[in-house]
Design an enzyme around this catalytic site. Structure first.
Site, PDB file in Angstrom:
ATOM      1  N   HIS A 178      -5.108  24.376  85.884  1.00 42.37           N
ATOM      2  CA  HIS A 178      -6.420  25.038  85.807  1.00 42.37           C
ATOM      3  C   HIS A 178      -6.989  24.973  84.397  1.00 42.37           C
ATOM      4  CE1 HIS A 178      -9.240  28.585  86.697  1.00 42.37           C
ATOM      5  NE2 HIS A 178      -9.646  27.530  87.379  1.00 42.37           N
ATOM      6  N   ASP A 179      -8.302  25.124  84.307  1.00 42.03           N
ATOM      7  CA  ASP A 179      -9.030  25.178  83.037  1.00 42.03           C
ATOM      8  C   ASP A 179      -8.924  23.867  82.258  1.00 42.03           C
ATOM      9  OD1 ASP A 179      -9.897  27.957  83.356  1.00 42.03           O
ATOM     10  OD2 ASP A 179      -7.787  28.428  83.122  1.00 42.03           O
ATOM     11  N   ASP A 198      -1.374  27.782  85.035  1.00 43.53           N
ATOM     12  CA  ASP A 198      -2.568  28.531  84.616  1.00 43.53           C
ATOM     13  C   ASP A 198      -2.122  29.675  83.707  1.00 43.53           C
ATOM     14  OD1 ASP A 198      -5.233  29.268  84.469  1.00 43.53           O
ATOM     15  OD2 ASP A 198      -5.191  30.421  86.335  1.00 43.53           O
ATOM     16  N   GLY A 214       1.217  32.067  85.296  1.00 49.96           N
ATOM     17  CA  GLY A 214      -0.029  32.805  85.027  1.00 49.96           C
ATOM     18  C   GLY A 214      -0.496  33.522  86.278  1.00 49.96           C
ATOM     19  N   PHE A 242     -10.244  35.056  86.772  1.00 51.82           N
ATOM     20  CA  PHE A 242     -11.064  33.985  86.190  1.00 51.82           C
ATOM     21  C   PHE A 242     -10.979  32.738  87.059  1.00 51.82           C
ATOM     22  CE2 PHE A 242      -8.727  36.462  82.990  1.00 51.82           C
ATOM     23  CZ  PHE A 242      -9.771  37.231  82.507  1.00 51.82           C
ATOM     24  N   GLY A 291      -0.954  39.517  79.085  1.00 53.25           N
ATOM     25  CA  GLY A 291      -2.183  38.784  78.774  1.00 53.25           C
ATOM     26  C   GLY A 291      -1.990  37.680  77.759  1.00 53.25           C
ATOM     27  N   SER A 293      -5.372  34.132  92.028  1.00 55.25           N
ATOM     28  CA  SER A 293      -4.920  32.813  92.492  1.00 55.25           C
ATOM     29  C   SER A 293      -3.724  32.962  93.428  1.00 55.25           C
ATOM     30  CB  SER A 293      -4.570  31.911  91.302  1.00 55.25           C
ATOM     31  OG  SER A 293      -3.605  32.512  90.461  1.00 55.25           O
ATOM     32  N   HIS A 351      -3.214  29.189  77.229  1.00 49.76           N
ATOM     33  CA  HIS A 351      -3.989  27.966  77.024  1.00 49.76           C
ATOM     34  C   HIS A 351      -3.940  27.475  75.582  1.00 49.76           C
ATOM     35  CE1 HIS A 351      -4.980  28.395  81.051  1.00 49.76           C
ATOM     36  NE2 HIS A 351      -6.253  28.748  81.008  1.00 49.76           N
ATOM     37  N   SER A 358       7.420  32.725  80.258  1.00 46.45           N
ATOM     38  CA  SER A 358       7.512  31.502  81.056  1.00 46.45           C
ATOM     39  C   SER A 358       8.733  30.649  80.701  1.00 46.45           C
ATOM     40  CB  SER A 358       6.219  30.710  80.849  1.00 46.45           C
ATOM     41  OG  SER A 358       6.304  29.455  81.447  1.00 46.45           O
TER      42      SER A 358
HETATM   43  N1  SAH Z   1      -3.805  32.406  87.683  1.00 43.96           N
HETATM   44  C1  SAH Z   1      -4.497  33.676  87.429  1.00 43.96           C
HETATM   45  C2  SAH Z   1      -4.987  33.791  85.997  1.00 43.96           C
HETATM   46  C3  SAH Z   1      -3.919  33.686  84.941  1.00 43.96           C
HETATM   47  S1  SAH Z   1      -4.544  34.116  83.336  1.00 43.96           S
HETATM   48  C4  SAH Z   1      -5.695  33.757  88.369  1.00 43.96           C
HETATM   49  O1  SAH Z   1      -6.348  32.729  88.577  1.00 43.96           O
HETATM   50  O2  SAH Z   1      -5.968  34.819  88.874  1.00 43.96           O
HETATM   51  C5  SAH Z   1      -3.223  33.566  82.322  1.00 43.96           C
HETATM   52  C6  SAH Z   1      -1.989  34.456  82.378  1.00 43.96           C
HETATM   53  O3  SAH Z   1      -0.941  33.780  81.710  1.00 43.96           O
HETATM   54  C7  SAH Z   1      -2.132  35.816  81.695  1.00 43.96           C
HETATM   55  O4  SAH Z   1      -1.957  36.836  82.651  1.00 43.96           O
HETATM   56  C8  SAH Z   1      -1.004  35.843  80.652  1.00 43.96           C
HETATM   57  O5  SAH Z   1      -0.323  37.078  80.554  1.00 43.96           O
HETATM   58  C9  SAH Z   1      -0.079  34.763  81.166  1.00 43.96           C
HETATM   59  N2  SAH Z   1       0.738  34.142  80.131  1.00 43.96           N
HETATM   60  C10 SAH Z   1       0.310  33.536  78.994  1.00 43.96           C
HETATM   61  N3  SAH Z   1       1.352  33.051  78.299  1.00 43.96           N
HETATM   62  C11 SAH Z   1       2.471  33.344  79.013  1.00 43.96           C
HETATM   63  C12 SAH Z   1       3.878  33.113  78.803  1.00 43.96           C
HETATM   64  N4  SAH Z   1       4.315  32.453  77.749  1.00 43.96           N
HETATM   65  N5  SAH Z   1       4.732  33.582  79.726  1.00 43.96           N
HETATM   66  C13 SAH Z   1       4.299  34.249  80.820  1.00 43.96           C
HETATM   67  N6  SAH Z   1       2.981  34.484  81.072  1.00 43.96           N
HETATM   68  C14 SAH Z   1       2.086  34.051  80.176  1.00 43.96           C
HETATM   69 MG    MG Z   2      -7.373  29.850  84.676  1.00 41.53          MG
END
Ligand code: SAH
Ligand code: MG
Length: 210
Positions: free
Chosen positions: A168-169, A140, A45, A17, A74, A51, A143, A123
Site C-alpha cells: 500500500h501507499d 502497510d 500494519g 487511511f 502508530g 484493511s 513508511h 514487525s
Molecule cells: N493497514 C491499515 C493501516 C496501517 S497504518 C489500514 O489500512 O487500515 C500503519 C501501521 O503500521 C500503524 O498502525 C503503525 O503502528 C504500524 N507500524 C509501523 N511500524 C511498525 C513496526 N515496526 N512494527 C509494527 N507495526 C508498525
Molecule cells: Mg496505507
C-alpha cells in the site's frame, strides 16, 4: 444483505487511511487468488482494523486466517504534531498512541474474531519468530526508509510461490507521498521473484513466481 455486503459496508465506518476503491481491490484480489482451504495471510500494519475487515471478509469466505500485525503505537506520521495524528487514540495512562482497543472493537463488531488474529509487537521481532509460509502478504506498516525496507527483507521471503504480495501507499511521484513503499515495490519486481498482477490507486498487487 449478504455477509460480504455487510462487512464491506461496515469497513466504511472504520477509522483509517484505506480509500474504499483500494479496500475493495484488496478484498477482490485476495478472494480471486484463493481457493477454499486453510491459507495463512498476514498484514503488516493493522491500525484500527479497516484493511483487516476488507481482507478478513475474503479470508472468512475462503476459510483462511489473517494475522493482523502492529505494535499499535502508530507510525511517525501518526504522532502528535504530524499530519495523521488523532488525539482520540492517545492512551491517558502513558500518553502514547494505542490503537489496539479500537482494533479489537472493530474485529469484534465485524464478528471476525475467529478469522482475523492480532499479533501485537514490532514487525521485525515477530518476523524472526514466524515460520509459517504466507499465501498472502499485505505490507502497510511504517513508511520510513529503514522500516519499509526491513519489512520487505523480513516478510517477502515467506510468501509462497503462487502467493500474493500487496503493497500500500506506492507513489511513484514523490509529490504524492513518501517513496519507500514505491522503492520496495520496484525491488520486488527487480528481484524477479514477483511480477505485477494489478494496481488500484496506491495499491500494488504482485504474485510470487519463483
Ligand atoms: N493497514 C491499515 C493501516 C496501517 S497504518 C489500514 O489500512 O487500515 C500503519 C501501521 O503500521 C500503524 O498502525 C503503525 O503502528 C504500524 N507500524 C509501523 N511500524 C511498525 C513496526 N515496526 N512494527 C509494527 N507495526 C508498525
Ligand atoms: Mg496505507
Amino acid at each position: 444483505m449478504s455477509r460480504r455486503e455487510e462487512l464491506l459496508a461496515f469497513a466504511d465506518t472504520v477509522k483509517g487511511f484505506m480509500p474504499r476503491n483500494e479496500g475493495l481491490a484488496l478484498h477482490h484480489y485476495a478472494l480471486e487468488h484463493s481457493s477454499v482451504g486453510s491459507a495463512t495471510w498476514l498484514e503488516v500494519g493493522a491500525w484500527c482494523g479497516k484493511s483487516a475487515v476488507y481482507l478478513g471478509s475474503a479470508a472468512e469466505e475462503t476459510g483462511s486466517v489473517l494475522y493482523s500485525l502492529d505494535h499499535h503505537h502508530g507510525s511517525e506520521e501518526n504522532q502528535a504534531g504530524w499530519e495523521h495524528f488523532d488525539p482520540a487514540l492517545v492512551d491517558p495512562h502513558d500518553g502514547r498512541l494505542n490503537t489496539l482497543p479500537t482494533w479489537q472493537r472493530t474485529i469484534a463488531d465485524a464478528r471476525l474474531e475467529a478469522t482475523v488474529l492480532g499479533l501485537v509487537g514490532p514487525s521485525l521481532v515477530v518476523a524472526r519468530h514466524f515460520a509459517q509460509p504466507l499465501d498472502i502478504l499485505f505490507i502497510d506498516g511504517g513508511h520510513g526508509h529503514d522500516v519499509a525496507w526491513a519489512d520487505y527483507g523480513a516478510w517477502t521471503p515467506k510468501v509462497v510461490v503462487g502467493g500474493l504480495l500487496m503493497i500500500h501507499d506506492v507513489f511513484e511521484n514523490p509529490a504524492d507521498g513518501g517513496r519507500p513503499p514505491f522503492e520496495i515495490y520496484v525491488a520486488a519486481l527487480e528481484s524477479a521473484r514477483f511480477i505485477d498482477v494489478a494496481a488500484e490507486g496506491s495499491l500494488r498487487v504482485l504474485t510470487r513466481v519463483n
